[in-house]
Design a protein around this motif. Structure first.
Motif, PDB file in Angstrom:
ATOM      1  N   ALA A  84       0.916  -1.406  -0.156  1.00  0.00           N
ATOM      2  CA  ALA A  84       0.047  -0.039   0.043  1.00  0.00           C
ATOM      3  C   ALA A  84       1.334   0.754  -0.292  1.00  0.00           C
ATOM      4  O   ALA A  84       2.195   1.015   0.775  1.00  0.00           O
ATOM      5  N   THR A  85       0.432   2.001  -0.652  1.00  0.00           N
ATOM      6  CA  THR A  85       1.555   3.476  -1.528  1.00  0.00           C
ATOM      7  C   THR A  85       0.877   4.527  -1.016  1.00  0.00           C
ATOM      8  O   THR A  85      -0.722   4.246  -1.667  1.00  0.00           O
ATOM      9  N   GLY A  86       0.709   6.102  -0.947  1.00  0.00           N
ATOM     10  CA  GLY A  86       0.631   6.436  -0.831  1.00  0.00           C
ATOM     11  C   GLY A  86       0.220   7.071   0.678  1.00  0.00           C
ATOM     12  O   GLY A  86       0.852   7.183   1.342  1.00  0.00           O
ATOM     13  N   HIS A  87      -1.354   7.478   0.528  1.00  0.00           N
ATOM     14  CA  HIS A  87      -2.070   7.886   1.917  1.00  0.00           C
ATOM     15  C   HIS A  87      -1.993   6.252   2.355  1.00  0.00           C
ATOM     16  O   HIS A  87      -3.027   6.236   2.150  1.00  0.00           O
ATOM     17  N   VAL A  88      -1.237   5.992   3.063  1.00  0.00           N
ATOM     18  CA  VAL A  88      -1.007   5.057   3.903  1.00  0.00           C
ATOM     19  C   VAL A  88      -1.284   5.300   5.766  1.00  0.00           C
ATOM     20  O   VAL A  88      -0.383   5.692   5.629  1.00  0.00           O
ATOM     21  N   LEU A 125       4.646   3.871   4.990  1.00  0.00           N
ATOM     22  CA  LEU A 125       3.383   5.050   6.383  1.00  0.00           C
ATOM     23  C   LEU A 125       4.139   6.042   6.819  1.00  0.00           C
ATOM     24  O   LEU A 125       5.395   5.656   6.947  1.00  0.00           O
ATOM     25  N   PRO A 126       3.935   7.334   7.272  1.00  0.00           N
ATOM     26  CA  PRO A 126       5.103   7.754   7.593  1.00  0.00           C
ATOM     27  C   PRO A 126       5.640   7.618   9.203  1.00  0.00           C
ATOM     28  O   PRO A 126       4.573   5.969   9.844  1.00  0.00           O
ATOM     29  N   GLU A 127       6.985   7.939   9.093  1.00  0.00           N
ATOM     30  CA  GLU A 127       8.009   7.051   9.972  1.00  0.00           C
ATOM     31  C   GLU A 127       7.181   6.629  11.276  1.00  0.00           C
ATOM     32  O   GLU A 127       7.412   5.592  12.186  1.00  0.00           O
ATOM     33  N   GLN A 128       6.869   8.200  11.951  1.00  0.00           N
ATOM     34  CA  GLN A 128       6.338   7.564  13.283  1.00  0.00           C
ATOM     35  C   GLN A 128       4.724   7.461  13.402  1.00  0.00           C
ATOM     36  O   GLN A 128       4.845   7.200  14.759  1.00  0.00           O
ATOM     37  N   GLU A 129       4.345   6.885  12.299  1.00  0.00           N
ATOM     38  CA  GLU A 129       3.504   6.174  12.227  1.00  0.00           C
ATOM     39  C   GLU A 129       3.748   4.308  12.349  1.00  0.00           C
ATOM     40  O   GLU A 129       2.515   3.118  13.056  1.00  0.00           O
ATOM     41  N   LEU A 130       4.963   4.337  12.511  1.00  0.00           N
ATOM     42  CA  LEU A 130       5.069   2.600  12.013  1.00  0.00           C
ATOM     43  C   LEU A 130       4.899   1.860  13.408  1.00  0.00           C
ATOM     44  O   LEU A 130       3.983   1.058  13.461  1.00  0.00           O
ATOM     45  N   LYS A 131       5.427   2.134  14.298  1.00  0.00           N
ATOM     46  CA  LYS A 131       5.144   1.427  15.447  1.00  0.00           C
ATOM     47  C   LYS A 131       3.475   0.955  16.002  1.00  0.00           C
ATOM     48  O   LYS A 131       3.087   0.134  15.886  1.00  0.00           O
ATOM     49  N   ALA A 132       2.830   2.512  15.610  1.00  0.00           N
ATOM     50  CA  ALA A 132       0.677   2.246  15.447  1.00  0.00           C
ATOM     51  C   ALA A 132       0.320   1.947  15.064  1.00  0.00           C
ATOM     52  O   ALA A 132      -0.532   0.973  15.331  1.00  0.00           O
ATOM     53  N   ALA A 133       1.337   1.326  13.995  1.00  0.00           N
ATOM     54  CA  ALA A 133       0.174   0.930  12.741  1.00  0.00           C
ATOM     55  C   ALA A 133       0.484  -0.406  12.674  1.00  0.00           C
ATOM     56  O   ALA A 133      -0.744  -1.817  12.484  1.00  0.00           O
ATOM     57  N   LEU A 134       1.716  -1.014  13.106  1.00  0.00           N
ATOM     58  CA  LEU A 134       1.651  -2.504  13.819  1.00  0.00           C
ATOM     59  C   LEU A 134       0.797  -2.859  14.584  1.00  0.00           C
ATOM     60  O   LEU A 134       0.738  -4.513  14.671  1.00  0.00           O
ATOM     61  N   GLN A 175      -1.855   4.075   9.785  1.00  0.00           N
ATOM     62  CA  GLN A 175      -2.591   3.425  10.862  1.00  0.00           C
ATOM     63  C   GLN A 175      -4.119   3.423  10.836  1.00  0.00           C
ATOM     64  O   GLN A 175      -4.240   2.259  11.586  1.00  0.00           O
ATOM     65  N   ASP A 176      -5.057   3.964  10.418  1.00  0.00           N
ATOM     66  CA  ASP A 176      -6.157   3.675  11.035  1.00  0.00           C
ATOM     67  C   ASP A 176      -6.697   2.298   9.715  1.00  0.00           C
ATOM     68  O   ASP A 176      -7.685   2.468   9.841  1.00  0.00           O
ATOM     69  N   GLN A 177      -6.097   2.909   9.011  1.00  0.00           N
ATOM     70  CA  GLN A 177      -6.591   1.956   7.184  1.00  0.00           C
ATOM     71  C   GLN A 177      -5.874   0.552   6.873  1.00  0.00           C
ATOM     72  O   GLN A 177      -6.341   0.142   6.966  1.00  0.00           O
ATOM     73  N   VAL A 178      -4.949   0.481   7.627  1.00  0.00           N
ATOM     74  CA  VAL A 178      -4.340  -0.796   7.882  1.00  0.00           C
ATOM     75  C   VAL A 178      -4.645  -2.218   8.170  1.00  0.00           C
ATOM     76  O   VAL A 178      -4.482  -3.053   7.527  1.00  0.00           O
ATOM     77  N   PHE A 179      -5.684  -1.834   9.021  1.00  0.00           N
ATOM     78  CA  PHE A 179      -6.647  -3.561   8.992  1.00  0.00           C
ATOM     79  C   PHE A 179      -6.811  -3.851   8.404  1.00  0.00           C
ATOM     80  O   PHE A 179      -7.053  -5.378   7.465  1.00  0.00           O
ATOM     81  N   PHE A 180      -7.963  -2.843   7.726  1.00  0.00           N
ATOM     82  CA  PHE A 180      -8.776  -3.391   6.665  1.00  0.00           C
ATOM     83  C   PHE A 180      -7.768  -3.560   4.910  1.00  0.00           C
ATOM     84  O   PHE A 180      -8.097  -4.456   4.798  1.00  0.00           O
ATOM     85  N   PHE A 191      -3.101  -7.055   1.105  1.00  0.00           N
ATOM     86  CA  PHE A 191      -1.529  -5.806   1.941  1.00  0.00           C
ATOM     87  C   PHE A 191      -0.699  -6.290   2.145  1.00  0.00           C
ATOM     88  O   PHE A 191      -1.222  -6.444   3.573  1.00  0.00           O
ATOM     89  N   ASN A 192       0.357  -6.672   1.974  1.00  0.00           N
ATOM     90  CA  ASN A 192       1.391  -7.265   3.500  1.00  0.00           C
ATOM     91  C   ASN A 192       2.666  -6.390   3.646  1.00  0.00           C
ATOM     92  O   ASN A 192       3.182  -6.841   4.802  1.00  0.00           O
TER      93      ASN A 192
END
Lengths: 565, 172
Positions: B115-119, B137-146, B121-126, B132-133
């Motif tokens: 997933a590229t572009g506007h990605v 993401l913006p770097e500051q969101e990587l942990k929260a997205a995980l 943490q609130d969308q990664v579950f879907f 998508f594997n």
């Protein structure tokens, strides 16, 4: 009714926690206004004229007494003591505080309710016939299917960011009380050529700026394929619906621009791929998804039906409780109760259309009292109707007099169901940031002008539907008389249509002519009705007279003399 | 600075380069040595326009679909790609979810689906449920997205994820 199991409960609880975190991030400035907008809308939260508005889903209109008490509690604690029931069987609160919304959602989750996907460009609350399961000529109770659709559509990973909102309605009776023909998808329970159970599937209906009646995509779909077929329609729409222009983004525009035949061809093609994914790639291998996982098996149908089993009706005989009673009760019984499939029972409407009350509004006190009446007289269940009233579906005929007295004391026995003053009405300029004109105050004027029940009853079946802007939340296009608020140089004017219907014979109304000033609306309606009274034949409804005569005589009467504003 | 991304539930350095990045690094080093072994991502549009040129690329090749692209356009060439991206142009874009499911379910794409572009943490579950594997993401969101990959512990629909128990579908 449907009862959450541990998984349902966990999902709504997890959703509350997610939204709590999102709200916190927004208030901290870590989520932009635009990003938060998409998230809050998918949790039912709008930012309105005066305050946020929270829309809570009442799946297919069914509430337990306990849930209604929770709605009353929320109205009292978090709002100004009332709520507004909508045409899509939701309830809206107009005055919650943004920072308290996660708490409201937690209160809802505690009684197996939520506001998930009540707004935003996703699949909304699935609506249905408020007489489901009790109306005498129903083919099959649609509610188990509604619950199957509710679950399938909740948190659907693929269809949460659609081009535009998406509404599905399901009915199982010949009369259409859920306006299925003006939904993005209408699902009709039908029988196939050999009596096999299934559905007729319609798509592309809708109101708003461009009203369109839905068309048949598939005349007969075997019931086990319902979800895979819905998925095919949604997928075609998700890929091909317009995203460049908000006003052209609904599925109705796609269906119209492709034509129903081409749209159907694309849906059928996608459906074939969903049913058998290998035909796309011609690769072999285990199908890990596809229709096999979406197929609805008999066990699931049985499981869902179990939740909507008939309550423990007593063996009774039909009686005529209104005979020899006071006139007011007789009128109420005739207009506000309807036949029930079980002898000795009636379904009873609670009119939320009392003069001087905004149509669809109920106070916290009323909601609590209704919950008590539901416990006492109707197996603890209450239903919300598409026409913004409430219903106790299973009342013993012999209890109706007592119930009427209680409802009368609560201001919920206005004997006007199905008549001129049983208006559908959006919140209008008073509450909504989209509206061009008021609608509640026009409803008040109409109530004042038409307060003679003999006259109202003589008019027979008649519905007035009113929207404060072209978004058509009040469904004005499909009102027998439709009223649309328009802004003319900063003033509120009203465009009148006649001949609309939301029933099984759905049609869009025709504009009678130039819009009229606010103060002239009641008189304009009176003129239209005078033509009807003069011209009607035998038992002809207003709608039938308009269809027979066309708009012309009505138009001529209204515009013959300038109406004093 | 190498780009960090979330892939298969791990925050990793991106070992792929976008076409323009690769071109820049080649220019700054030795212009005569083509970055032929680089894992290279190009817009699908470029593949369509210059198929003959890119087909000779000997390193792994990836393409990014724009929202308006259809998976069927790309399907005949699927074997050439080790990575397919779907681009999200903003918070309301939703076509990538369908592209992902079609690639995984109908075309059996087993490579990296990004997933590229506007990605966010609130969308990664879907997104993950659609197949998508990996997620830029913006770097500051990587942990929260995980963490957000597990924000819901169950699902109503079967989709493309493993491990999430789906409620609907045949009783199991």
């Amino acid at each position: 009714m449907y009862q959450y199991n541990a998984i349902d409960q966990r999902l709504v609880d997890e959703r509350v926690a997610q939204f709590r975190d999102q709200t916190r991030r927004f208030l901290d400035g870590r989520l932009s206004e635009e990003e938060f907008r998409h998230l809050r809308l998918r949790n039912g939260l709008y930012i309105q004229t005066h305050a946020p508005m929270l829309r809570v889903a009442i799946p297919y209109g069914l509430l337990s007494a306990r849930q209604l008490r929770a709605l009353a509690h929320i109205a009292r604690v978090y709002d100004r003591g009332y709520g507004h029931f909508t045409t899509r069987q939701n309830i809206q609160y107009n005055w919650p505080k943004l920072e308290e919304v996660p708490d409201i959602l937690a209160e809802l989750a505690a009684v197996e309710m939520h506001a998930i996907q009540t707004s935003g460009n996703c699949i909304r609350n699935t609506t249905s016939d408020h007489l489901a399961g009790v109306t005498p000529n129903e083919l099959e109770d649609p509610r188990p299917w509604c619950e199957i659709i509710r679950q399938w559509s909740s948190f659907h990973p693929e269809f949460t960011y659609l081009p535009r909102k998406f509404k599905i309605a399901v009915t199982g009776a010949p009369q259409d009380r859920a306006a299925t023909l003006v939904h993005d998808i209408g699902v009709h329970i039908v029988r196939g050529p050999c009596g096999e159970p299934g559905f007729e599937i319609l798509a592309g209906g809708g109101l708003g700026r461009t009203p369109i009646i839905g068309q048949v995509v598939r005349a007969f779909l075997p019931r086990e394929h319902l979800l895979s077929y819905l998925e095919a329609i949604l997928r075609v729409y998700n890929l091909e619906g317009r995203r460049d222009n908000l006003t052209k983004a609904r599925i109705k525009i796609l269906v119209r621009s492709l034509g129903i035949d081409e749209f159907t061809r694309r849906v059928e093609r996608e459906w074939a791929l969903i049913c058998d994914p290998q035909t796309a790639s011609a690769k072999s291998g285990d199908s890990k998804s596809g229709d096999s996982s979406l197929r609805i098996d008999e066990a699931m149908i049985a499981r869902m039906r179990d939740f909507f089993k008939a309550p423990a009706y007593r063996p009774l005989h039909d009686s005529e409780p209104a005979v020899n009673q006071v006139t007011a009760f007789r009128a109420w019984y005739r207009y506000n109760t309807v036949a029930h499939k079980i002898a000795g029972y009636r379904a009873v409407y609670l009119s939320l259309k009392k003069p001087h009350i905004a149509p669809g509004d109920a106070t916290a006190d009323q909601m609590e009292a209704i919950a008590n009446l539901a416990d006492r007289y109707s197996f603890g269940e209450v239903r919300v109707t598409h026409t913004q009233n409430l219903l106790l579906a299973d009342v013993e005929q012999q209890d109706t007099l007592e119930l009427w007295r209680a409802l009368d004391a609560l201001g919920l026995a206005t004997p006007n169901i199905g008549t001129l003053t049983d208006m559908i009405c959006c919140p209008g300029l008073d509450f909504c940031s989209l509206a061009n004109a008021g609608s509640i105050d026009v409803a008040h004027q109409i109530n004042e002008r038409f307060d003679d029940y003999d006259y109202i009853y003589d008019l027979g079946e008649l519905d007035i539907k009113m929207s404060g802007c072209m978004n058509a939340c009040g469904h004005h296009h499909v009102g027998n008389i439709g009223i649309l608020g328009v802004d003319k140089g900063g003033q509120e004017w009203y465009q009148i249509t006649i001949g609309g219907s939301a029933g099984a014979d759905a049609s869009l109304g025709t504009v009678i002519g130039p819009s009229v000033a606010k103060a002239a609306v009641p008189e304009t309606i009176a003129q239209l009705l005078s033509v009807y009274i003069e011209q009607r034949q035998a038992d002809e409804r207003f709608l039938d007279t308009v269809r027979r005569l066309g708009v012309k005589p009505f138009k001529e009467r209204v515009y013959a003399t300038p109406i004093a504003a | 600075m190498p780009r960090l991304l979330l892939r298969d539930r791990v925050v990793v350095n991106d070992d792929w380069q976008y076409g323009e990045e690769a071109a820049a690094s080649v220019a700054s080093a030795d212009a005569s040595a083509p970055a032929s072994l680089t894992a290279l991502i190009i817009p699908f549009e470029q593949w369509l326009n210059e198929r003959d040129r890119w087909i000779t690329h000997s390193g792994p090749l990836g393409v990014v679909l724009a929202p308006a692209h259809r998976v069927e356009q790309l399907a005949p060439d699927l074997a050439h790609f080790a990575l397919i991206g779907a681009h999200f142009t903003g918070p309301s874009e939703g076509r990538g979810y369908t592209q992902a499911r079609q690639l995984r379910e109908q075309w059996r794409f087993n490579g990296e689906l990004r997933a590229t572009g506007h990605v966010r943490q609130d969308q990664v579950f879907f997104m993950a449920r659609c197949g998508f594997n990996s997620f830029e993401l913006p770097e500051q969101e990587l942990k929260a997205a995980l963490a957000a990959l597990d924000i819901f512990s169950a699902a109503y629909q079967t989709a493309n994820d493993t491990g999430l128990k789906a409620r609907l579908g045949p009783a199991r």
